[in-house]
Design a protein around this motif. Structure first.
Motif, mmCIF file in Angstrom:
data_model
loop_
_atom_site.group_PDB
_atom_site.id
_atom_site.type_symbol
_atom_site.label_atom_id
_atom_site.label_comp_id
_atom_site.label_asym_id
_atom_site.label_seq_id
_atom_site.Cartn_x
_atom_site.Cartn_y
_atom_site.Cartn_z
ATOM 1 N N LEU A 292 0.800 -1.221 0.000
ATOM 2 C CA LEU A 292 0.000 0.000 0.000
ATOM 3 C C LEU A 292 0.837 1.277 0.000
ATOM 4 O O LEU A 292 0.412 2.295 -0.539
ATOM 5 C CB LEU A 292 -0.949 0.010 1.201
ATOM 6 C CG LEU A 292 -2.063 -1.033 1.163
ATOM 7 C CD1 LEU A 292 -2.826 -1.041 2.481
ATOM 8 C CD2 LEU A 292 -3.009 -0.777 -0.002
ATOM 9 N N THR B 174 0.025 4.080 -4.704
ATOM 10 C CA THR B 174 -1.308 4.363 -4.189
ATOM 11 C C THR B 174 -1.364 5.809 -3.725
ATOM 12 O O THR B 174 -0.529 6.251 -2.937
ATOM 13 C CB THR B 174 -1.631 3.420 -3.008
ATOM 14 O OG1 THR B 174 -1.502 2.068 -3.456
ATOM 15 C CG2 THR B 174 -3.033 3.642 -2.488
ATOM 16 N N LEU C 295 -6.340 5.870 0.321
ATOM 17 C CA LEU C 295 -6.932 4.594 0.696
ATOM 18 C C LEU C 295 -8.271 4.817 1.376
ATOM 19 O O LEU C 295 -8.387 5.633 2.288
ATOM 20 C CB LEU C 295 -5.984 3.867 1.659
ATOM 21 C CG LEU C 295 -6.408 2.516 2.202
ATOM 22 C CD1 LEU C 295 -6.532 1.485 1.077
ATOM 23 C CD2 LEU C 295 -5.410 2.038 3.247
#
Length: 90
Positions: free
Chosen positions: A34, A39, A42
């Motif tokens: 992550l 990314t 989230l």
């Protein structure tokens, strides 16, 4: 929730990726995936006792929890009790 996320991402010219990590994966392994720079943010749906929550909360990754409030992250929840009460009154 997914439709709203999709529309928001479209408005800001961001991609939306749904990702699930299932039993057998270690929190450290998921965390590394992550925060690897791929990314931008989230949206997190997980039980409040998930050890990954603390790791995400202490990272650089912008994150928000949905459905259940968790103390480690800003949370977007639904007030089912109040909603049902208002529906019954109507």
């Amino acid at each position: 929730i997914i439709t709203g996320l999709h529309l928001g991402c479209e408005n800001h010219r961001k991609d939306l990726l749904l990702y699930g990590e299932f039993r057998g994966s270690m929190s450290d392994e998921i965390y590394r995936k992550l925060v690897d720079g791929k990314t931008d943010g989230l949206v997190f749906h997980t039980p409040p006792d998930n050890p990954l929550l603390e790791m995400i909360a202490n990272s650089h990754l912008p994150a928000v929890a949905v459905v259940d409030a968790v103390p480690q992250l800003p949370s977007v929840t639904v007030d089912i009790t109040n909603g049902m009460q208002r529906l019954a009154e109507y």
